[in-house]
Design a protein around this motif. Structure first.
Motif, PDB file in Angstrom:
ATOM      1  N   ALA A   7       0.830  -1.193   0.000  1.00 31.75           N
ATOM      2  CA  ALA A   7       0.000   0.000   0.000  1.00 31.75           C
ATOM      3  C   ALA A   7       0.875   1.256   0.000  1.00 31.75           C
ATOM      4  CB  ALA A   7      -0.901  -0.006   1.221  1.00 31.75           C
ATOM      5  N   ARG A   8       2.164   1.068   0.193  1.00 22.18           N
ATOM      6  CA  ARG A   8       3.046   2.232   0.335  1.00 22.18           C
ATOM      7  C   ARG A   8       4.016   2.324  -0.826  1.00 22.18           C
ATOM      8  NH1 ARG A   8       3.590   3.051   6.506  1.00 22.18           N
ATOM      9  NH2 ARG A   8       1.924   1.713   7.214  1.00 22.18           N
ATOM     10  N   ARG A   9       3.514   2.050  -2.017  1.00 22.15           N
ATOM     11  CA  ARG A   9       4.419   1.950  -3.149  1.00 22.15           C
ATOM     12  C   ARG A   9       5.100   3.274  -3.474  1.00 22.15           C
ATOM     13  NH1 ARG A   9       1.585  -1.311  -7.587  1.00 22.15           N
ATOM     14  NH2 ARG A   9       1.706  -3.055  -6.171  1.00 22.15           N
ATOM     15  N   ASP A  10       4.558   4.382  -2.974  1.00 26.32           N
ATOM     16  CA  ASP A  10       5.176   5.683  -3.250  1.00 26.32           C
ATOM     17  C   ASP A  10       6.449   5.881  -2.432  1.00 26.32           C
ATOM     18  OD1 ASP A  10       3.349   5.504  -1.138  1.00 26.32           O
ATOM     19  OD2 ASP A  10       3.262   7.686  -0.943  1.00 26.32           O
ATOM     20  N   GLN A  11       6.690   5.021  -1.461  1.00 27.33           N
ATOM     21  CA  GLN A  11       7.885   5.168  -0.622  1.00 27.33           C
ATOM     22  C   GLN A  11       8.822   3.991  -0.812  1.00 27.33           C
ATOM     23  OE1 GLN A  11       7.472   6.310   3.673  1.00 27.33           O
ATOM     24  NE2 GLN A  11       5.323   6.174   3.170  1.00 27.33           N
ATOM     25  N   GLU A  12      10.089   4.225  -0.530  1.00 28.52           N
ATOM     26  CA  GLU A  12      11.055   3.132  -0.467  1.00 28.52           C
ATOM     27  C   GLU A  12      10.952   2.496   0.915  1.00 28.52           C
ATOM     28  OE1 GLU A  12      13.920   2.101  -2.562  1.00 28.52           O
ATOM     29  OE2 GLU A  12      12.393   2.824  -3.960  1.00 28.52           O
ATOM     30  N   PRO A  13      11.114   1.177   0.996  1.00 28.09           N
ATOM     31  CA  PRO A  13      11.158   0.612   2.349  1.00 28.09           C
ATOM     32  C   PRO A  13      12.383   1.119   3.108  1.00 28.09           C
ATOM     33  CG  PRO A  13      11.445  -1.125   0.686  1.00 28.09           C
ATOM     34  CD  PRO A  13      11.245   0.161  -0.041  1.00 28.09           C
ATOM     35  N   LEU A  14      12.229   1.264   4.411  1.00 29.07           N
ATOM     36  CA  LEU A  14      13.361   1.646   5.259  1.00 29.07           C
ATOM     37  C   LEU A  14      14.314   0.456   5.369  1.00 29.07           C
ATOM     38  CD1 LEU A  14      14.397   3.793   7.324  1.00 29.07           C
ATOM     39  CD2 LEU A  14      13.039   2.588   9.044  1.00 29.07           C
ATOM     40  N   VAL A  38      13.945 -15.792   4.385  1.00 27.17           N
ATOM     41  CA  VAL A  38      12.962 -14.884   4.984  1.00 27.17           C
ATOM     42  C   VAL A  38      13.027 -13.521   4.307  1.00 27.17           C
ATOM     43  CG1 VAL A  38      12.522 -13.516   7.073  1.00 27.17           C
ATOM     44  CG2 VAL A  38      12.736 -15.997   7.230  1.00 27.17           C
ATOM     45  N   SER A  39      11.879 -13.015   3.854  1.00 26.83           N
ATOM     46  CA  SER A  39      11.803 -11.704   3.215  1.00 26.83           C
ATOM     47  C   SER A  39      10.668 -10.896   3.826  1.00 26.83           C
ATOM     48  CB  SER A  39      11.526 -11.845   1.706  1.00 26.83           C
ATOM     49  OG  SER A  39      12.514 -12.610   1.084  1.00 26.83           O
ATOM     50  N   PHE A  40      10.941  -9.640   4.119  1.00 23.25           N
ATOM     51  CA  PHE A  40       9.869  -8.714   4.515  1.00 23.25           C
ATOM     52  C   PHE A  40      10.384  -7.292   4.402  1.00 23.25           C
ATOM     53  CE2 PHE A  40      12.106  -9.951   8.393  1.00 23.25           C
ATOM     54  CZ  PHE A  40      12.347  -8.734   9.018  1.00 23.25           C
ATOM     55  N   ASP A  41       9.455  -6.360   4.345  1.00 17.75           N
ATOM     56  CA  ASP A  41       9.803  -4.937   4.256  1.00 17.75           C
ATOM     57  C   ASP A  41       9.315  -4.221   5.500  1.00 17.75           C
ATOM     58  OD1 ASP A  41      10.877  -5.043   1.674  1.00 17.75           O
ATOM     59  OD2 ASP A  41       8.894  -4.815   0.755  1.00 17.75           O
ATOM     60  N   ILE A  42      10.047  -3.168   5.857  1.00 19.29           N
ATOM     61  CA  ILE A  42       9.529  -2.256   6.873  1.00 19.29           C
ATOM     62  C   ILE A  42       9.628  -0.852   6.293  1.00 19.29           C
ATOM     63  CG2 ILE A  42       9.738  -1.395   9.233  1.00 19.29           C
ATOM     64  CD1 ILE A  42      11.090  -3.972  10.008  1.00 19.29           C
ATOM     65  N   TYR A  43       8.493  -0.178   6.215  1.00 13.38           N
ATOM     66  CA  TYR A  43       8.460   1.185   5.677  1.00 13.38           C
ATOM     67  C   TYR A  43       8.652   2.189   6.810  1.00 13.38           C
ATOM     68  CZ  TYR A  43       7.216  -0.625   1.149  1.00 13.38           C
ATOM     69  OH  TYR A  43       7.275  -1.273  -0.041  1.00 13.38           O
ATOM     70  N   PRO A  44       9.089   3.411   6.473  1.00 12.99           N
ATOM     71  CA  PRO A  44       9.301   4.412   7.529  1.00 12.99           C
ATOM     72  C   PRO A  44       8.065   4.545   8.422  1.00 12.99           C
ATOM     73  CG  PRO A  44      10.117   5.251   5.428  1.00 12.99           C
ATOM     74  CD  PRO A  44       9.417   3.949   5.130  1.00 12.99           C
ATOM     75  N   GLY A  45       8.290   4.448   9.699  1.00 13.28           N
ATOM     76  CA  GLY A  45       7.194   4.619  10.653  1.00 13.28           C
ATOM     77  C   GLY A  45       6.244   3.438  10.783  1.00 13.28           C
ATOM     78  N   GLN A  46       6.464   2.402   9.975  1.00 18.11           N
ATOM     79  CA  GLN A  46       5.540   1.270  10.014  1.00 18.11           C
ATOM     80  C   GLN A  46       5.849   0.326  11.186  1.00 18.11           C
ATOM     81  OE1 GLN A  46       5.905  -1.556   6.791  1.00 18.11           O
ATOM     82  NE2 GLN A  46       3.710  -1.961   6.746  1.00 18.11           N
TER      83      GLN A  46
END
Ligand code: ADP
Ligand code: MG
Length: 342
Positions: A7-14, A38-46
């Motif tokens: 849902a946060r495609r406008d941002q790069e993951p942190l 293991v793969s996962f993303d963390i976005y800024p503030g998420q």
């Protein structure tokens, strides 16, 4: 490799973790694949949860990201991309600069994380002075302010006390103060309240939640307790025996858990929204009861939904609507609500 449509495609993951694998095994010993692709993303503030029973590979995942695994007898593969660099191949010097300042960590056991012979105030102000230009006086004032913010009464007096003079809950508050002292962009909390009494747990979690919100830090919350995740995380990764078995937003996961393991975890915790008198059903067997992923689904020996295919072949992690799922015979979408109170 499959990823969730974000849902946060406008941002790069942190932080972008990709195919992280960690294998232990000194020469001549049996090797253990503690973490497997293991793969996962963390976005800024998420706020992201990493959930699973003891031994599922949660701590090893976080230690690999932080560069804290021993050099000998460990093989690490994959990537953990943070701010343009791969943390897994960064030098020790670079990692110690990042730790505390950019990425901070709170561990389960405050007694081993704090230095027993140094007053707590000094431990907080040392972190500030290691990463920032601050005089001793400024750092001390900020340390007192931080202790106040984590809810330690009479902080100026407490600064001079040693860890053993504080209760477990107070020590964990000090660790949270240390972790958030330099305003990190990412906080990794590895079972930060597991060692505490239930009432203290709730208080410490509340403090953690408030501070993370105040500082806009992203959070990786590691816990065996889906109840903690429910009140805290936007996205949840469920791990079993070194692999992610289900990954979804909190709403999707709690509304309709699809992996039988997630379903089992969910039915083994008390829920505020369940019918009165609804039974808690623990997952049968123990987390050590697994088969190697090379021989099938590791959860198969404990799984109520097991079918023939589950032994002999390992399911892949695949997109299933708006979640990722590693299962040949998942729970029905409607099964959860039917089962509660059944
Ligand atoms: P969790 O944090 O989910 O409880 P861990 O990440 O600590 O689990 O451990 C995952 C697996 O890796 C376990 O099987 C554990 O025995 C193994 N493991 C962890 N650390 C080491 C080590 N230093 N040497 C060998 N095996 C290890
Ligand atoms: Mg652990």
């Amino acid at each position: 490799m499959t990823r969730l449509p974000s849902a946060r495609r406008d941002q790069e993951p942190l932080l972008a973790v990709r195919d992280l694998s960690v294998t232990f095994g000194l020469k001549g010993q049996r090797t253990v694949a503690a973490v497997d692709e293991v793969s996962f993303d963390i976005y800024p503030g998420q706020h992201v949860g990493l959930v699973g029973e003891s031994g599922s590979g949660k701590s090893v995942t976080s230690l690999a990201i932080m560069g804290l695994l021993p050099d000998r007898g460990v093989r690490i593969g994959g990537e953990a991309r943070y701010d343009g660099r791969n943390l897994l191949t960064s030098s020790g010097k670079e990692m110690s600069r990042l730790r505390g300042r950019d990425i901070a960590m709170v561990f389960q056991d405050p007694m081993t994380s704090l230095n027993p012979v140094v007053p707590v105030g000094l431990q907080v102000s040392e972190v500030i002075r290691r990463h920032e230009q601050a005089s001793k006086r400024e750092a001390r004032a900020r340390a007192a302010d931080l202790l106040q913010r984590v809810g330690i009464p009479d902080p100026v007096r407490r600064l001079k006390e040693y860890p053993h003079q504080l209760s477990g809950g107070m020590r964990q508050r000090v660790l949270i103060a240390i972790a958030l002292a330099c305003g990190p962009k990412l906080l990794i909390a590895d079972e930060p309240t597991t060692a505490l009494d239930v009432t203290i747990q709730a208080q410490v979690l509340e403090v953690l939640k408030e501070l993370v919100a105040d500082t806009d830090a992203a959070l990786l919350m590691i816990t065996p307790d889906l109840g903690i995740v429910a009140g805290l995380c936007d996205e949840v990764n469920v791990m079993y025996s070194g692999r992610i078995v289900e990954s979804a937003t909190r709403e999707r996961l709690f509304a309709s858990p699809r992996h039988p393991y997630t379903n089992g975890l969910l039915h083994s915790i008390p829920r505020l929204d369940s019918r009165r008198g609804a039974q808690l059903t623990p997952i049968p067997g123990s987390p050590t009861q697994t088969i190697p992923w090379t021989e099938g689904c590791a959860f198969a020996p404990r799984c109520r939904n097991r079918i023939e295919t589950c032994v002999g072949e390992a399911p892949a992690l695949e997109a299933d609507g708006d979640r990722l799922l590693r299962c040949f015979n998942p729970a029905d979408r409607g099964q959860d609500s039917q089962e509660v109170g059944a």
